[in-house]
Design a protein around this motif. Sequence first.
Motif, PDB file in Angstrom:
ATOM      1  N   PRO A 122       0.803  -1.233   0.000  1.00 31.81           N
ATOM      2  CA  PRO A 122       0.000   0.000   0.000  1.00 31.81           C
ATOM      3  C   PRO A 122       0.831   1.276   0.000  1.00 31.81           C
ATOM      4  O   PRO A 122       0.437   2.290  -0.576  1.00 31.81           O
ATOM      5  N   ARG A 123       1.996   1.220   0.650  1.00 36.03           N
ATOM      6  CA  ARG A 123       2.863   2.399   0.657  1.00 36.03           C
ATOM      7  C   ARG A 123       3.429   2.710  -0.733  1.00 36.03           C
ATOM      8  O   ARG A 123       3.820   3.843  -1.009  1.00 36.03           O
ATOM      9  N   VAL A 124       3.491   1.709  -1.607  1.00 31.07           N
ATOM     10  CA  VAL A 124       3.957   1.956  -2.975  1.00 31.07           C
ATOM     11  C   VAL A 124       3.031   2.953  -3.666  1.00 31.07           C
ATOM     12  O   VAL A 124       3.476   3.917  -4.301  1.00 31.07           O
ATOM     13  N   HIS A 161      14.863  -4.892   2.468  1.00 32.44           N
ATOM     14  CA  HIS A 161      13.493  -4.393   2.598  1.00 32.44           C
ATOM     15  C   HIS A 161      12.590  -5.201   1.669  1.00 32.44           C
ATOM     16  O   HIS A 161      13.041  -5.747   0.651  1.00 32.44           O
ATOM     17  N   PRO A 162      11.301  -5.287   1.996  1.00 32.74           N
ATOM     18  CA  PRO A 162      10.399  -6.124   1.188  1.00 32.74           C
ATOM     19  C   PRO A 162      10.218  -5.627  -0.242  1.00 32.74           C
ATOM     20  O   PRO A 162      10.083  -6.423  -1.171  1.00 32.74           O
ATOM     21  N   TRP A 163      10.203  -4.307  -0.431  1.00 31.92           N
ATOM     22  CA  TRP A 163       9.905  -3.738  -1.747  1.00 31.92           C
ATOM     23  C   TRP A 163      10.777  -2.514  -1.995  1.00 31.92           C
ATOM     24  O   TRP A 163      11.215  -1.837  -1.054  1.00 31.92           O
ATOM     25  N   TYR A 164      10.975  -2.227  -3.280  1.00 35.23           N
ATOM     26  CA  TYR A 164      11.743  -1.047  -3.686  1.00 35.23           C
ATOM     27  C   TYR A 164      11.018  -0.376  -4.851  1.00 35.23           C
ATOM     28  O   TYR A 164      10.395  -1.037  -5.678  1.00 35.23           O
ATOM     29  N   ALA A 165      11.136   0.941  -4.902  1.00 37.47           N
ATOM     30  CA  ALA A 165      10.646   1.690  -6.055  1.00 37.47           C
ATOM     31  C   ALA A 165      11.801   2.488  -6.634  1.00 37.47           C
ATOM     32  O   ALA A 165      12.469   3.243  -5.916  1.00 37.47           O
TER      33      ALA A 165
END
Length: 470
Positions: free
Chosen positions: A232-234, A278-282
């Motif tokens: 959701p933060r993405v 970290h779980p995700w990167y943008a």
Amino acid sequence: MPLDASLVEALAAVLGPRGLLTDPGDLAPYNVEERGLYQGAATVVARPDSTAACAEVVRLCAQAGVTLVPQGGNTGLCGGAVASAGQVILSTGRMNKVRWIDPDGYRMAVDAGCVLADLQRVAADVGCLFPLSLGAEGSCQIGGNLATNAGGVAVLRYGNTRDLCLGLEVVLPDGRIWDGMRALDKDNTGYALRQLFIGSEGTLGLITGAVLKLFPAPAATATALCAIDDLPRVSRLLGLCRSLTGDDVTAFELIPRFGMEIAVAHLDGVRDPLESPHPWYALVELSTSRPGADLAAVMEGLLERAFEEEVISDAAIAGSLDQRAGLWRLREGLPEAQKHVGGSIKHDVSVPVSKVPLFIERASAAVSAALPGIRPCPFGHVGDGNIHFNLTQPEGMDKAAYLDRWEEMNRLVHDIVADLGGSISAEHGVGRLKVGELHHYKSPLELELMARVKKAFDPQGVMNPGVVVD
């Protein structure tokens, strides 16, 4: 069935010794398919060097009842340029000239066989930008980009290939030439015929030329890799990027932790720029053509705000061109890295941007329940809703046995895509690979209308049979 010798002789007379390939060694590159899912069997490749020669090749084949497979750089991912025995491949590679360029009007006219990276350089040489950018840009051709309506990393800012095209020149299935090479933004004189050919994958005609839009060259760019703790933060970060930068966001690319790990492990020169996992990167890139713009300060302000609102947990800003290239190597090398860790079942899907987190969560849960140990690798153009939902085989599983479950995984993933109002093909096209899926998810009326269009343009079925519509 071998081609009639009289047709081969007629083609040779039109094309000359450099324009017709029949030797098995010369044919081999044209019969290879990028993913290895198909094997071509063409015994003749026609390589015209002009629109007039293209038209004569098409006319001769139509007259002889022989079907044609258009082929550009042969970088497609859905089997759309694979030819069977008895078919002729029509390659546009020798048609590679820039016909004219107008930097003041931000336009250029090009042959279909121009390599995308070459067009980017030509535009840059006159202070302009041609913004289409994708992993295969060093070998893909603009005709193929148009035929598949290619996307790439800058769609968020500039749109798909369809949005970058003003006019087309097309050889029709009977050999006539449609000259639609107009350089106009506004032209309401009937049906927008070029839009039918763009994305049609060579089934309605052969694109031989195009008028393309150019843009002012960027005066400044800023690139950062942002660490994010949940999906959701993405979406929240994307919203901040667009609202706080004056919509100067050129690219917004998602990378999962699994993608980071395999890229660092298997790609030369790639490293994790952050201290902890970290779980995700943008991967976020800003650009502007405004002289004197301090995008570094804009990026810093954006990231400070994202930290304050607990949207991101860490970030690394590229401080040099080499560091920027390293961040992009991490993202663009993911398909290559996946080859090192087993079989991969790939999906090129899109959903409404706000539903990307929900899609990834639902689809990951569904495939993991069906096959424990499967390793989802969802990455890509989250800024425009396009996710490459690639599934790496469980560790220790037989690759062939895993790939045999492709259709099962398709159904799980594509059913969720359809439920969320998405598309089973965002930018790669349909080709041969997804014809069955198209029939499963398109309405009967849509399929009927597509078949009517195909029949109207190509009543003999000369152009790329079995692709998109069967």
